[in-house]
Design a protein around this motif. Structure first.
Motif, PDB file in Angstrom:
ATOM      1  N   THR A  20       0.719  -2.002  -0.209  1.00 44.08           N
ATOM      2  CA  THR A  20       0.096  -0.436   0.669  1.00 44.08           C
ATOM      3  C   THR A  20       0.593   1.461  -0.660  1.00 44.08           C
ATOM      4  O   THR A  20       0.829   2.479  -0.621  1.00 44.08           O
ATOM      5  CB  THR A  20      -1.439   0.197   1.136  1.00 44.08           C
ATOM      6  OG1 THR A  20      -1.715  -1.394   0.966  1.00 44.08           O
ATOM      7  CG2 THR A  20      -1.920   1.455   1.225  1.00 44.08           C
ATOM      8  N   GLU A  21       1.903   1.086   0.692  1.00 46.41           N
ATOM      9  CA  GLU A  21       3.060   2.744   0.429  1.00 46.41           C
ATOM     10  C   GLU A  21       3.590   3.452  -0.411  1.00 46.41           C
ATOM     11  O   GLU A  21       3.582   3.621  -1.002  1.00 46.41           O
ATOM     12  CB  GLU A  21       3.645   2.275   2.438  1.00 46.41           C
ATOM     13  CG  GLU A  21       3.173   2.633   3.470  1.00 46.41           C
ATOM     14  CD  GLU A  21       4.674   2.205   4.691  1.00 46.41           C
ATOM     15  OE1 GLU A  21       4.731   3.425   4.909  1.00 46.41           O
ATOM     16  OE2 GLU A  21       5.234   1.541   4.605  1.00 46.41           O
ATOM     17  N   GLN A  24       0.824   3.977  -3.149  1.00 45.77           N
ATOM     18  CA  GLN A  24       0.952   5.530  -2.772  1.00 45.77           C
ATOM     19  C   GLN A  24       1.505   6.197  -3.060  1.00 45.77           C
ATOM     20  O   GLN A  24       1.561   7.760  -3.729  1.00 45.77           O
ATOM     21  CB  GLN A  24       0.313   5.840  -1.058  1.00 45.77           C
ATOM     22  CG  GLN A  24      -1.177   4.998  -0.616  1.00 45.77           C
ATOM     23  CD  GLN A  24      -0.936   4.611   1.017  1.00 45.77           C
ATOM     24  OE1 GLN A  24      -0.199   5.219   1.603  1.00 45.77           O
ATOM     25  NE2 GLN A  24      -2.405   4.783   0.713  1.00 45.77           N
ATOM     26  N   SER A  25       2.798   6.177  -3.565  1.00 46.87           N
ATOM     27  CA  SER A  25       4.621   6.520  -3.478  1.00 46.87           C
ATOM     28  C   SER A  25       4.444   6.534  -5.093  1.00 46.87           C
ATOM     29  O   SER A  25       5.023   7.795  -5.673  1.00 46.87           O
ATOM     30  CB  SER A  25       5.968   5.809  -3.657  1.00 46.87           C
ATOM     31  OG  SER A  25       6.099   4.504  -3.070  1.00 46.87           O
ATOM     32  N   ILE A  27       1.924   6.703  -7.192  1.00 43.88           N
ATOM     33  CA  ILE A  27       0.808   7.754  -7.559  1.00 43.88           C
ATOM     34  C   ILE A  27       0.907   9.276  -7.306  1.00 43.88           C
ATOM     35  O   ILE A  27       0.872   9.904  -7.955  1.00 43.88           O
ATOM     36  CB  ILE A  27      -0.770   7.606  -6.739  1.00 43.88           C
ATOM     37  CG1 ILE A  27      -1.199   6.858  -6.683  1.00 43.88           C
ATOM     38  CG2 ILE A  27      -1.916   9.194  -6.538  1.00 43.88           C
ATOM     39  CD1 ILE A  27      -2.404   6.248  -5.463  1.00 43.88           C
ATOM     40  N   GLN A  28       2.154   9.799  -6.614  1.00 45.00           N
ATOM     41  CA  GLN A  28       2.925  10.859  -6.286  1.00 45.00           C
ATOM     42  C   GLN A  28       4.179  11.275  -7.261  1.00 45.00           C
ATOM     43  O   GLN A  28       4.589  12.474  -7.412  1.00 45.00           O
ATOM     44  CB  GLN A  28       3.253  11.044  -4.705  1.00 45.00           C
ATOM     45  CG  GLN A  28       2.156  10.588  -3.892  1.00 45.00           C
ATOM     46  CD  GLN A  28       2.527  10.812  -2.521  1.00 45.00           C
ATOM     47  OE1 GLN A  28       3.146  11.323  -2.066  1.00 45.00           O
ATOM     48  NE2 GLN A  28       1.476  10.475  -1.681  1.00 45.00           N
ATOM     49  N   GLN A  53      -7.748  -0.612  -5.118  1.00 47.24           N
ATOM     50  CA  GLN A  53      -7.375   0.838  -4.355  1.00 47.24           C
ATOM     51  C   GLN A  53      -7.317   1.889  -4.999  1.00 47.24           C
ATOM     52  O   GLN A  53      -7.249   2.918  -5.377  1.00 47.24           O
ATOM     53  CB  GLN A  53      -7.173   1.186  -2.992  1.00 47.24           C
ATOM     54  CG  GLN A  53      -8.189   0.187  -2.076  1.00 47.24           C
ATOM     55  CD  GLN A  53      -7.361   0.176  -0.679  1.00 47.24           C
ATOM     56  OE1 GLN A  53      -6.289   1.048  -0.359  1.00 47.24           O
ATOM     57  NE2 GLN A  53      -7.723  -1.032   0.363  1.00 47.24           N
ATOM     58  N   PHE A  54      -6.109   1.477  -5.945  1.00 49.57           N
ATOM     59  CA  PHE A  54      -5.232   2.382  -6.801  1.00 49.57           C
ATOM     60  C   PHE A  54      -5.794   2.342  -8.462  1.00 49.57           C
ATOM     61  O   PHE A  54      -5.021   3.117  -9.508  1.00 49.57           O
ATOM     62  CB  PHE A  54      -3.976   1.936  -6.672  1.00 49.57           C
ATOM     63  CG  PHE A  54      -3.763   1.775  -5.434  1.00 49.57           C
ATOM     64  CD1 PHE A  54      -3.059   3.656  -4.436  1.00 49.57           C
ATOM     65  CD2 PHE A  54      -3.323   0.999  -4.340  1.00 49.57           C
ATOM     66  CE1 PHE A  54      -2.455   3.935  -3.670  1.00 49.57           C
ATOM     67  CE2 PHE A  54      -2.826   1.507  -3.129  1.00 49.57           C
ATOM     68  CZ  PHE A  54      -2.824   2.973  -2.686  1.00 49.57           C
ATOM     69  N   ASP A  57      -6.233   5.297 -10.523  1.00 47.87           N
ATOM     70  CA  ASP A  57      -5.086   6.887 -10.210  1.00 47.87           C
ATOM     71  C   ASP A  57      -3.732   6.542 -10.500  1.00 47.87           C
ATOM     72  O   ASP A  57      -2.853   6.836 -10.773  1.00 47.87           O
ATOM     73  CB  ASP A  57      -4.427   6.806  -8.507  1.00 47.87           C
ATOM     74  CG  ASP A  57      -5.376   7.539  -7.904  1.00 47.87           C
ATOM     75  OD1 ASP A  57      -5.970   8.841  -8.443  1.00 47.87           O
ATOM     76  OD2 ASP A  57      -6.200   7.375  -6.914  1.00 47.87           O
TER      77      ASP A  57
END
Length: 342
Positions: A20-21, A24-25, A27-28, A53-54, A57
């Motif tokens: 997950t982490e 998330q990175s 996506i940025q 969940q991603f 994005d």
């Protein structure tokens, strides 16, 4: 040369929070032009709900397969990818927002068919993770071979942060049958097939590594076992530096013995004092440099322990493997079956 089209391959087994982490990175990222291939290597609880969940994005695909180990899973991922250049990231890494951009800049400026990037500890990591990161990456401990700017010999990319062109994959077949040491094995296979490898110093990731001293000790022991197997497969790339942790281990044990016995002989007394001074000076350097680098005396003290574990674990694994594989000519797959993919 065709424009670089990146496919990120993430082979993962469990590790839900870390995956997950990492996503998330991604996506940025400042450059969002890449695809992500998630290869779930037989996790008991499939990771699809996390990946879903991603999907809004990220350009991400999810594949579930039976558990075979990271090397076959990465090869599987490359076969599913659409890009012409693959990047492998371990699930316990976090990509800074300029990671993709830095990789593309390096490839556009000086193209190479395989690269590796350095790793570091994020400021939010635990003291243990910072200490392990220092022990694994510092010039004082590994000589920079795991991503520093100065290397011993050719640079061998590590699969936690590694790139490979589709052309190189198609010619070599990708990762071999090793479960531990599969990344240097691929690097040397690439060299033998005329491909070059290079460090991308700006393409850094934050790497959590192991979460306990016990897990770290097991990991470095397995690395030590793998090296004589690699030397047997690729004898032209043997290096005396691979013996350093074993020499450190034997020398440390000899130092303890000499100082415990304290024979009334001037020469042995001199050796005892000299060895104690050398090891003491080395550990002092670890303390000072790690404390300054991490801005923490506690991490500096812990780095002495993690460095000892690294050298002792690797050194013992190397000696054991060398004796069995090289000295006694035992079959590596028979004596170390867990070092090979299923």
């Amino acid at each position: 040369m065709n424009p670089v089209q990146l496919s990120l391959i993430i082979a993962v087994y469990q590790r839900q929070e870390e995956l997950t982490e990492l996503l998330q990175s991604l996506i940025q990222q400042s450059d969002p032009d890449f695809e992500v291939i998630i290869v779930d290597d037989g996790s008991p609880t499939p990771l699809l709900p996390i990946v879903e969940q991603f999907t809004k994005d990220l350009n991400v695909q999810y594949f579930f397969k039976e558990n075979t180990g990271p090397a076959p899973s990465r090869n599987f991922g490359m076969k599913q990818a659409t890009g012409n250049y693959f990047i492998f990231l371990d699930s316990d890494t976090i990509a800074p927002k300029n990671y993709i951009q830095s990789v593309k800049e390096e490839l556009n400026q000086n193209y190479v068919d395989a690269f590796g990037g350095p790793d570091a500890a994020d400021e939010h990591f635990s003291m243990l993770q910072k200490a392990i990161s220092f022990s694994m990456t510092s010039f004082l401990t590994t000589g920079g071979i795991r991503g520093g700017k100065k290397q011993i010999g050719k640079f061998q990319p590590r699969s936690f942060n590694m790139g490979l062109s589709r052309a190189a994959f198609e010619k070599t077949g990708g990762f071999g049958d090793l479960r531990i040491g599969e990344d240097p094995d691929l690097s040397m296979t690439l060299w033998e097939n005329g491909f070059q490898t290079r460090l991308f110093p700006q393409s850094k990731v934050f790497h959590k590594r192991r979460s306990s001293l016990r897990k770290f000790a097991k990991q470095v022991y397995e690395f030590g076992v793998a090296r004589p197997i690699l030397n047997q497969r690729h004898p032209q790339y043997k290096n005396i530096s691979f013996w350093f942790p074993s020499v450190f281990l034997v020398g440390f044990l000899a130092m303890l013995l000499l100082n415990a016995l304290r024979y009334p002989m001037p020469f042995l007394s001199f050796l005892a004092n000299a060895s104690l001074g050398l090891y003491g000076f080395y550990f002092l350097c670890i303390l000072i440099f790690s404390s300054l680098f991490n801005k923490s005396l506690s991490v500096g003290c812990l780095s002495i322990l993690t460095t000892c574990i690294q050298f002792f674990g690797y050194g013992y694994g190397f000696l054991k493997s060398w004796c069995l594989v090289h000295l006694f000519k035992r079959d590596a797959r028979t004596v170390f079956p867990t070092h090979f993919s299923k």
